[in-house]
Design an enzyme around this catalytic site. Sequence first.
Site, PDB file in Angstrom:
ATOM      1  N   ASN A   9       0.841  -1.192   0.000  1.00  0.00           N
ATOM      2  CA  ASN A   9       0.000   0.000   0.000  1.00  0.00           C
ATOM      3  C   ASN A   9       0.887   1.257   0.000  1.00  0.00           C
ATOM      4  OD1 ASN A   9      -1.586   2.207   0.842  1.00  0.00           O
ATOM      5  ND2 ASN A   9      -3.050   0.858   1.857  1.00  0.00           N
ATOM      6  N   GLU A  34      -1.642 -14.758   3.548  1.00  0.00           N
ATOM      7  CA  GLU A  34      -3.080 -14.769   3.850  1.00  0.00           C
ATOM      8  C   GLU A  34      -3.289 -14.019   5.145  1.00  0.00           C
ATOM      9  OE1 GLU A  34      -6.030 -16.849   3.188  1.00  0.00           O
ATOM     10  OE2 GLU A  34      -5.378 -18.040   1.480  1.00  0.00           O
ATOM     11  N   ASP A  64      -0.994  -3.217  10.173  1.00  0.00           N
ATOM     12  CA  ASP A  64      -2.329  -3.678   9.805  1.00  0.00           C
ATOM     13  C   ASP A  64      -3.314  -2.732  10.469  1.00  0.00           C
ATOM     14  OD1 ASP A  64      -3.582  -5.943   8.238  1.00  0.00           O
ATOM     15  OD2 ASP A  64      -4.848  -5.901  10.026  1.00  0.00           O
ATOM     16  N   LYS A 168      -3.104  15.251   9.856  1.00  0.00           N
ATOM     17  CA  LYS A 168      -3.564  13.874  10.036  1.00  0.00           C
ATOM     18  C   LYS A 168      -2.540  13.063  10.832  1.00  0.00           C
ATOM     19  CE  LYS A 168      -4.687   9.486   7.859  1.00  0.00           C
ATOM     20  NZ  LYS A 168      -4.756   8.620   6.680  1.00  0.00           N
TER      21      LYS A 168
END
Length: 192
Positions: A9, A34, A64, A168
């Site tokens: 990402n 996975e 995550d 942010k």
Amino acid sequence: MKLFVATHNQHKVREISQILPDFEVVPDDPEGVEENAPDFIGNAFVKVRAIAAGHPGEWCMADDSGLEVRALGGEPGVRSARYAGEPASTPNNNALLLRNLEGVEDRTANFTCAVALVDPGGREHSAVGRCFGRIALAPSGAEGFGYDPLFIPDGFDRSFAELSAEEKNAISHRGRALAAARKIVMAGADGQ
Ligand code: ITT
């Protein structure tokens, strides 16, 4: 100091580089893993372990993260990236979230970021950051990524996507988790 980050990402890579400007952030795609753990920290460790063997003697990290909405029982949670199904689609995720909150008054939500670290000696560490706020009635703003146009952090009347990167990062789940991660890395670096 080099920091290998298990992610594909690019938005995360950019934010991590902004939040840790004194680190050399090197992205490494944890191909084929996975993310099937039930929680953020479990999935962060799945990702970081997938790259750590390839970088012996170096710091490795994974992030995550996701959005948890109280009225939806914590959804989308660990399914944030693929809330509206495969392939992952931000417009579809955001549209589904708004649909699922139609007519819902309690729009309380928080972002969570779990960071998993593997130090140069192979030991594992973790840090978590959260940012609380609410889900807007409609998207606004063009900064950031993911659910940012829909998330209004507490103390603001603008969405994350209407804040500058500096604004942010100063209050975000990722900013908070990485502030804690930085302390772990610096303490480890001192001790080596
Ligand atoms: P990697 O696993 O390769 O790091 P990913 O996008 O699949 O990338 P996650 O599994 O951690 O990452 O899912 C995180 C999702 O949560 C992300 O795709 C966004 O939809 C959302 N998210 C996380 N942090 C966010 C942020 O700061 N602003 C907006 N949305 C965010």
